[in-house]
Design a protein around this motif. Structure first.
Motif, PDB file in Angstrom:
ATOM      1  N   THR A  83       0.830  -1.199   0.000  1.00 36.35           N
ATOM      2  CA  THR A  83       0.000   0.000   0.000  1.00 36.35           C
ATOM      3  C   THR A  83       0.866   1.252   0.000  1.00 36.35           C
ATOM      4  O   THR A  83       0.579   2.217  -0.710  1.00 36.35           O
ATOM      5  N   VAL A  84       1.953   1.230   0.763  1.00 33.96           N
ATOM      6  CA  VAL A  84       2.889   2.354   0.792  1.00 33.96           C
ATOM      7  C   VAL A  84       3.450   2.578  -0.619  1.00 33.96           C
ATOM      8  O   VAL A  84       3.514   3.708  -1.115  1.00 33.96           O
ATOM      9  N   ARG A  85       3.808   1.503  -1.291  1.00 34.06           N
ATOM     10  CA  ARG A  85       4.343   1.610  -2.661  1.00 34.06           C
ATOM     11  C   ARG A  85       3.321   2.222  -3.597  1.00 34.06           C
ATOM     12  O   ARG A  85       3.640   3.105  -4.397  1.00 34.06           O
ATOM     13  N   GLU A  86       2.088   1.760  -3.508  1.00 29.13           N
ATOM     14  CA  GLU A  86       1.042   2.274  -4.392  1.00 29.13           C
ATOM     15  C   GLU A  86       0.792   3.762  -4.166  1.00 29.13           C
ATOM     16  O   GLU A  86       0.588   4.511  -5.115  1.00 29.13           O
ATOM     17  N   VAL A  87       0.797   4.183  -2.907  1.00 28.02           N
ATOM     18  CA  VAL A  87       0.573   5.592  -2.605  1.00 28.02           C
ATOM     19  C   VAL A  87       1.722   6.439  -3.138  1.00 28.02           C
ATOM     20  O   VAL A  87       1.505   7.480  -3.760  1.00 28.02           O
ATOM     21  N   LEU A  88       2.950   5.995  -2.919  1.00 29.50           N
ATOM     22  CA  LEU A  88       4.106   6.773  -3.386  1.00 29.50           C
ATOM     23  C   LEU A  88       4.218   6.751  -4.901  1.00 29.50           C
ATOM     24  O   LEU A  88       4.673   7.720  -5.497  1.00 29.50           O
ATOM     25  N   LYS A  89       3.785   5.674  -5.523  1.00 30.56           N
ATOM     26  CA  LYS A  89       3.813   5.594  -6.975  1.00 30.56           C
ATOM     27  C   LYS A  89       2.843   6.594  -7.581  1.00 30.56           C
ATOM     28  O   LYS A  89       3.134   7.232  -8.599  1.00 30.56           O
TER      29      LYS A  89
END
Length: 90
Positions: A83-89
């Motif tokens: 989820t952190v990756r998706e938000v930062l992406k």
């Protein structure tokens, strides 16, 4: 040959008998709904954290470190590194 499980074939046959040819050709829309864990406020905290200094002993933030720190700071109850990756992406 097609690498299709026999259970899949049984489900398709049953659906054909019950609903017809068109139902077999089209996938059913998903009925699951997902609640968003990350709203604008949590996203802002994540970006702020990401731009801050990483913890001692680390050269940079990792997705797992960010997720753990978000929980530690009680911005969210739980959050995965994905989820952190998706938000930062985004």
């Amino acid at each position: 040959m097609l690498r299709v499980n026999s259970r899949t074939i049984e489900r398709i046959k049953k659906r054909f008998c019950e609903e017809g040819w068109e139902a077999v050709l089209e996938r059913k829309p998903s009925s699951r709904t997902y609640d968003r864990k990350v709203d604008g406020e949590v996203e802002a905290h994540l970006v702020q954290l990401c731009c801050s200094e990483p913890p001692k002993g680390c050269a940079q933030w990792t997705l797992r470190l960010l997720a753990d720190k978000m929980v530690e700071l009680k911005y969210v109850n739980t959050i995965s590194h994905v989820t952190v990756r998706e938000v930062l992406k985004k």
